[in-house]
Write a protein that holds these residues in place. Structure first.
Motif, PDB file in Angstrom:
ATOM      1  N   GLU A  12     -32.319 -11.859  44.434  1.00  0.00           N
ATOM      2  CA  GLU A  12     -31.214 -12.594  43.804  1.00  0.00           C
ATOM      3  C   GLU A  12     -31.304 -12.560  42.284  1.00  0.00           C
ATOM      4  O   GLU A  12     -30.289 -12.419  41.598  1.00  0.00           O
ATOM      5  CB  GLU A  12     -31.204 -14.046  44.308  1.00  0.00           C
ATOM      6  CG  GLU A  12     -30.043 -14.878  43.789  1.00  0.00           C
ATOM      7  CD  GLU A  12     -28.694 -14.340  44.233  1.00  0.00           C
ATOM      8  OE1 GLU A  12     -27.713 -14.549  43.493  1.00  0.00           O
ATOM      9  OE2 GLU A  12     -28.633 -13.720  45.313  1.00  0.00           O
ATOM     10  N   VAL A  13     -32.514 -12.684  41.721  1.00  0.00           N
ATOM     11  CA  VAL A  13     -32.639 -12.714  40.259  1.00  0.00           C
ATOM     12  C   VAL A  13     -32.565 -11.315  39.647  1.00  0.00           C
ATOM     13  O   VAL A  13     -32.494 -11.181  38.426  1.00  0.00           O
ATOM     14  CB  VAL A  13     -33.944 -13.406  39.827  1.00  0.00           C
ATOM     15  CG1 VAL A  13     -33.986 -14.834  40.318  1.00  0.00           C
ATOM     16  CG2 VAL A  13     -35.172 -12.628  40.300  1.00  0.00           C
ATOM     17  N   ILE A  14     -32.594 -10.275  40.485  1.00  0.00           N
ATOM     18  CA  ILE A  14     -32.445  -8.906  39.982  1.00  0.00           C
ATOM     19  C   ILE A  14     -30.992  -8.466  40.010  1.00  0.00           C
ATOM     20  O   ILE A  14     -30.504  -7.809  39.079  1.00  0.00           O
ATOM     21  CB  ILE A  14     -33.302  -7.927  40.815  1.00  0.00           C
ATOM     22  CG1 ILE A  14     -34.782  -8.256  40.685  1.00  0.00           C
ATOM     23  CG2 ILE A  14     -33.046  -6.482  40.372  1.00  0.00           C
ATOM     24  CD1 ILE A  14     -35.671  -7.428  41.598  1.00  0.00           C
ATOM     25  N   CYS A  18     -29.421  -7.564  36.400  1.00  0.00           N
ATOM     26  CA  CYS A  18     -30.077  -8.192  35.251  1.00  0.00           C
ATOM     27  C   CYS A  18     -31.131  -7.217  34.743  1.00  0.00           C
ATOM     28  O   CYS A  18     -32.216  -7.122  35.310  1.00  0.00           O
ATOM     29  CB  CYS A  18     -30.707  -9.517  35.647  1.00  0.00           C
ATOM     30  SG  CYS A  18     -29.523 -10.741  36.241  1.00  0.00           S
ATOM     31  N   VAL A  19     -30.803  -6.481  33.696  1.00  0.00           N
ATOM     32  CA  VAL A  19     -31.660  -5.373  33.259  1.00  0.00           C
ATOM     33  C   VAL A  19     -33.009  -5.870  32.761  1.00  0.00           C
ATOM     34  O   VAL A  19     -34.025  -5.165  32.877  1.00  0.00           O
ATOM     35  CB  VAL A  19     -30.953  -4.537  32.173  1.00  0.00           C
ATOM     36  CG1 VAL A  19     -29.716  -3.866  32.746  1.00  0.00           C
ATOM     37  CG2 VAL A  19     -30.566  -5.401  30.979  1.00  0.00           C
ATOM     38  N   ASN A  57     -26.765  -9.307  31.632  1.00  0.00           N
ATOM     39  CA  ASN A  57     -27.273  -7.949  31.472  1.00  0.00           C
ATOM     40  C   ASN A  57     -28.616  -7.914  30.770  1.00  0.00           C
ATOM     41  O   ASN A  57     -29.334  -6.934  30.840  1.00  0.00           O
ATOM     42  CB  ASN A  57     -26.268  -7.103  30.693  1.00  0.00           C
ATOM     43  CG  ASN A  57     -25.020  -6.834  31.499  1.00  0.00           C
ATOM     44  OD1 ASN A  57     -25.037  -6.984  32.709  1.00  0.00           O
ATOM     45  ND2 ASN A  57     -23.943  -6.461  30.850  1.00  0.00           N
ATOM     46  N   GLN A  58     -28.970  -8.970  30.014  1.00  0.00           N
ATOM     47  CA  GLN A  58     -30.216  -8.943  29.282  1.00  0.00           C
ATOM     48  C   GLN A  58     -31.117 -10.126  29.607  1.00  0.00           C
ATOM     49  O   GLN A  58     -32.238 -10.196  29.135  1.00  0.00           O
ATOM     50  CB  GLN A  58     -29.920  -8.933  27.770  1.00  0.00           C
ATOM     51  CG  GLN A  58     -29.162  -7.687  27.314  1.00  0.00           C
ATOM     52  CD  GLN A  58     -28.873  -7.728  25.823  1.00  0.00           C
ATOM     53  OE1 GLN A  58     -29.077  -8.740  25.186  1.00  0.00           O
ATOM     54  NE2 GLN A  58     -28.395  -6.625  25.279  1.00  0.00           N
ATOM     55  N   GLY A  81     -27.259   0.128  38.371  1.00  0.00           N
ATOM     56  CA  GLY A  81     -26.842   0.390  37.002  1.00  0.00           C
ATOM     57  C   GLY A  81     -27.797   1.239  36.200  1.00  0.00           C
ATOM     58  O   GLY A  81     -27.604   1.415  34.988  1.00  0.00           O
ATOM     59  N   ARG A  82     -28.835   1.756  36.827  1.00  0.00           N
ATOM     60  CA  ARG A  82     -29.830   2.543  36.108  1.00  0.00           C
ATOM     61  C   ARG A  82     -29.406   3.999  35.980  1.00  0.00           C
ATOM     62  O   ARG A  82     -28.651   4.517  36.805  1.00  0.00           O
ATOM     63  CB  ARG A  82     -31.181   2.456  36.825  1.00  0.00           C
ATOM     64  CG  ARG A  82     -31.865   1.106  36.642  1.00  0.00           C
ATOM     65  CD  ARG A  82     -32.311   0.935  35.221  1.00  0.00           C
ATOM     66  NE  ARG A  82     -32.719  -0.433  34.930  1.00  0.00           N
ATOM     67  CZ  ARG A  82     -33.161  -0.824  33.751  1.00  0.00           C
ATOM     68  NH1 ARG A  82     -33.250   0.040  32.749  1.00  0.00           N
ATOM     69  NH2 ARG A  82     -33.510  -2.079  33.543  1.00  0.00           N
ATOM     70  N   LYS A  83     -29.909   4.639  34.931  1.00  0.00           N
ATOM     71  CA  LYS A  83     -29.606   6.037  34.686  1.00  0.00           C
ATOM     72  C   LYS A  83     -30.792   6.894  35.126  1.00  0.00           C
ATOM     73  O   LYS A  83     -31.937   6.445  35.118  1.00  0.00           O
ATOM     74  CB  LYS A  83     -29.325   6.274  33.202  1.00  0.00           C
ATOM     75  CG  LYS A  83     -28.194   5.429  32.642  1.00  0.00           C
ATOM     76  CD  LYS A  83     -28.059   5.622  31.143  1.00  0.00           C
ATOM     77  CE  LYS A  83     -26.996   4.710  30.557  1.00  0.00           C
ATOM     78  NZ  LYS A  83     -26.890   4.844  29.091  1.00  0.00           N
TER      79      LYS A  83
END
Length: 320
Positions: free
Chosen positions: A50-52, A56-57, A2-3, A107-109
């Protein structure tokens, strides 16, 4: 994940430089119009997606706020087929651009910096244009190919996602040329992520139409909900049954009998047998009588009607 940036330490400068190299390479390839650069752009685009994904925020924020990835994708989606480029291969690269934007929104707001940056930079007019069949009518008299139809659907799904983040966007899209999407071609699910409910849109696979409504309703009503683990296990088991039904229905279509032998037709036949049975019993209750010392009987016309219904019942039951 996540980070992390490239799933390692978020402050690792080597990892950040690697992400920047991805964008720089993609930018260079987007300016070289040939099949070789298209193939390379497709590969590096797949790596970026793939890396996003995950999401992966850290990677999302870096690609969106610290690079020109979105601007480059605007240029790629506006590009035309030139030199020795092939239409289908160019469409694959454009599809990867759409996948990248969707991954950046995972997952974005609504209202956060990444979402606002995407909404302000992405050229919605070209996405709206690509979502319409008219974009390909001049190039192909026979209509859009399978790849082009897939691109149109992906564009429509992305526009749905963006409108979900910013509802006022739909009015702007309508003013630019009308945003219309077949409601049967897309669906959405609600996902709880970090305590926030997110709606995720996705294109409905063509095989979905092969599933009977009764099968879908049965999954919803009969799945074991005694605890989360049993619910997941039972859902996966029932999903295998639905997949088996889809594959069987595909085979029936291949041999040309699906319009007769299908779960949907079987459901109609089952209801028909029920209605016939109710009708027969209703006629007998209403007209079957007997006087003292006489044989029980019904009027001749009612007796004939019940006989016909019984034969019809035999035929439908045999089919079922």
């Amino acid at each position: 994940p996540n980070q992390d940036i490239v799933r390692v330490q978020p402050n690792n400068s080597l990892s950040i430089n690697l992400l920047d190299d991805f964008v720089s390479y993609f930018n260079t390839l987007s300016r070289i119009r040939c099949r070789t650069s298209t193939a390379a752009a497709k590969s590096v685009g797949d790596v970026i997606v793939e890396v996003i994904q995950g999401p992966c925020v850290g990677n999302q924020a870096h690609f969106t706020l610290n690079t020109e990835l979105l601007e480059i994708q605007n240029r790629v989606m506006r590009s035309k087929v030139t030199a020795d480029c092939v239409e289908e291969e160019e469409i694959e690269v454009k599809t990867i651009c759409l996948d990248t934007i969707s991954a950046l929104l995972e997952g974005r707001k609504s209202g956060d910096t990444v979402t606002e940056r995407i909404l302000s930079v992405i050229h919605l007019d070209i996405i709206l244009q690509l979502s319409k069949p008219a974009e390909f009518e001049e190039e192909q008299a026979s209509g859009p190919s399978e790849e082009q139809e897939s691109l149109q659907t992906d564009c429509g799904v992305l526009l749905q996602m963006l409108c979900d983040y910013k509802p006022t966007l739909r009015a702007d899209l309508d003013a630019e040329g009308g945003f219309e999407l077949d409601p049967d071609s897309t669906a959405s699910v609600e996902v709880s992520w970090d305590g926030v409910i997110n709606r995720r849109f996705f294109p409905v696979p063509d095989v979905y139409r092969l599933l009977a409504k009764s099968s879908k309703d049965r999954l919803v009503t009969e799945v074991d909900r005694s605890n989360p683990e049993n619910k997941l296990i039972d859902f996966l088991t029932r999903a295998e049954d639905l997949y088996r039904e889809v594959k069987h229905q595909q085979w029936l279509e291949e041999i040309g009998v699906a319009f007769i032998f299908s779960r949907t037709v079987a459901d109609y036949a089952t209801w028909l047998t029920f209605i016939i049975a109710c009708t027969c019993n209703g006629l007998m209750v209403a007209y079957y009588h007997a006087k003292y010392g006489a044989e029980p009987n019904m009027p001749d016309e009612i007796d004939l009607a019940v006989a016909v219904l019984n034969y019809l019942q035999i035929a439908v039951a045999s089919f079922t």
